[in-house]
Design an enzyme around this catalytic site. Structure first.
Site, PDB file in Angstrom:
ATOM      1  N   LYS A 164       9.278  58.868  21.655  1.00 60.17           N
ATOM      2  CA  LYS A 164       8.024  58.089  21.627  1.00 60.17           C
ATOM      3  C   LYS A 164       6.957  58.735  20.746  1.00 60.17           C
ATOM      4  O   LYS A 164       6.212  58.043  20.060  1.00 60.17           O
ATOM      5  CB  LYS A 164       7.471  57.910  23.050  1.00 60.17           C
ATOM      6  N   ASP A 192       3.513  50.883  27.674  1.00 57.13           N
ATOM      7  CA  ASP A 192       3.405  51.543  28.993  1.00 57.13           C
ATOM      8  C   ASP A 192       1.998  51.325  29.558  1.00 57.13           C
ATOM      9  O   ASP A 192       1.813  51.231  30.774  1.00 57.13           O
ATOM     10  CB  ASP A 192       3.680  53.049  28.894  1.00 57.13           C
TER      11      ASP A 192
END
Ligand code: NAP
Length: 267
Positions: free
Chosen positions: A65, A100
């Site tokens: 990420k 997220d």
């Protein structure tokens, strides 16, 4: 047919393929979703290659990420979080998003829990903690970040509007008066443990545990016993995927179908 996928290493455990595939099927979108496991040193080639091959979109998971953040064009929220978990390919540079964050806010919204003007405590200052802290502050909450390594919490609080920070010991003062609590540590995943004492939990609190295996963590059992609202990590997982689906397709995601596929995949 459009091709989507997830890049991670390891990626075999991911429940994103059944969840996204169910979403495409339910909406009648002609697309497939594939798992890719590049070597840790090859993430840049993997993303460039996906772009060159005409892949429509990617999810990015551990350990890539932060790497992806440096490879694609992050949107302002992903830039502040410093991590990208969703890539949209098109004519120009690949665009990076951090869904997220929406995973946190949409989980609370789905459970009718208000965020604006509420006091939130985020436990953890890693990737999930950063996403939760920025998301909650952007949605109007006052945010306190508590982390095992207090300096890391302080560093994050410096970046998040109005946030305060401390070590895990600061939870004793903060949780009793808080409205929202997010566990963004990995505590509760490997063993039946919780990052905070059960006696701090109360019935005015809504508790989201980012940990999703097991689904019912010790923290959530403690929260339930205290009369708090409990939100399992699978909701955050669902809504980060829902948000990615919507970024890719421009179509409202079929939440019930994706939720059912996620439950099947986690069994
Ligand atoms: P990360 O970047 O490695 O951060 C880990 C965090 O956990 C840090 O704040 C770390 O504190 C803390 N921690 C680790 N062991 C601890 C312990 N024994 N006691 C207290 N704190 C401890 O990991 P991440 O990517 O943020 O992921 C954290 C959790 O969120 C994982 O369980 C992950 O599966 C979950 N997650 C869920 C979703 C979802 O969609 N549901 C999305 C993302 C992540 P230090 O800074 O002191 O090391």
């Amino acid at each position: 047919m459009d091709v989507y996928g997830i890049v991670g290493n390891p990626v075999g455990h991911s429940v994103s393929p059944p969840m996204q595939t169910a979403g495409f099927a339910e909406r009648g979108i002609d697309a497939t979703y594939v798992s890719f496991e590049p070597a840790e040193s090859e993430i840049e080639q993997a993303i460039d290659g996906a772009d060159a091959l005409g892949i429509a979109g990617l999810n990015v998971t551990i350990p890539f990420k932060q790497d992806a953040f440096g490879i694609v064009e992050p949107d302002p929220l992903a830039a502040r979080i410093g991590a990208v978990n969703t890539v949209v390919f098109g004519d120009g540079s690949p665009q990076g998003y951090n869904t997220d964050a929406a995973g946190v806010t949409r989980s609370f919204a789905h459970h009718d829990v208000a965020i604006d003007s509420r006091e939130a405590v985020v436990v953890g200052a890693g990737g999930a903690g950063r996403a939760a802290a920025f998301a909650l502050a952007d949605a109007g909450a006052g945010v306190h970040i508590a982390n095992r390594t207090a300096e890391r919490a302080a560093g994050l609080a410096d970046e998040v509007d109005g946030a305060t920070a401390g070590g895990l010991d600061s939870l004793v003062d903060r949780v009793p008066s808080a409205d929202l609590l997010v566990n963004a540590t990995s505590v509760g995943m490997e063993e039946d443990a919780t990052p905070l004492p059960a006696e701090l939990l109360h019935e005015e609190l809504a508790v989201l545990d980012a940990v999703y295996t097991p689904r019912e963590t010790r923290l959530l059992r403690d929260a339930d016993a205290a009369g708090a609202t409990t939100i399992q990590g699978l909701w955050m997982l669902l809504f980060q995927g829902v948000e990615a689906f919507e970024r890719w397709t421009g179509v409202d995601a079929p939440i019930d179908a994706m939720h059912a596929a996620l439950l099947d995949g986690l069994e």
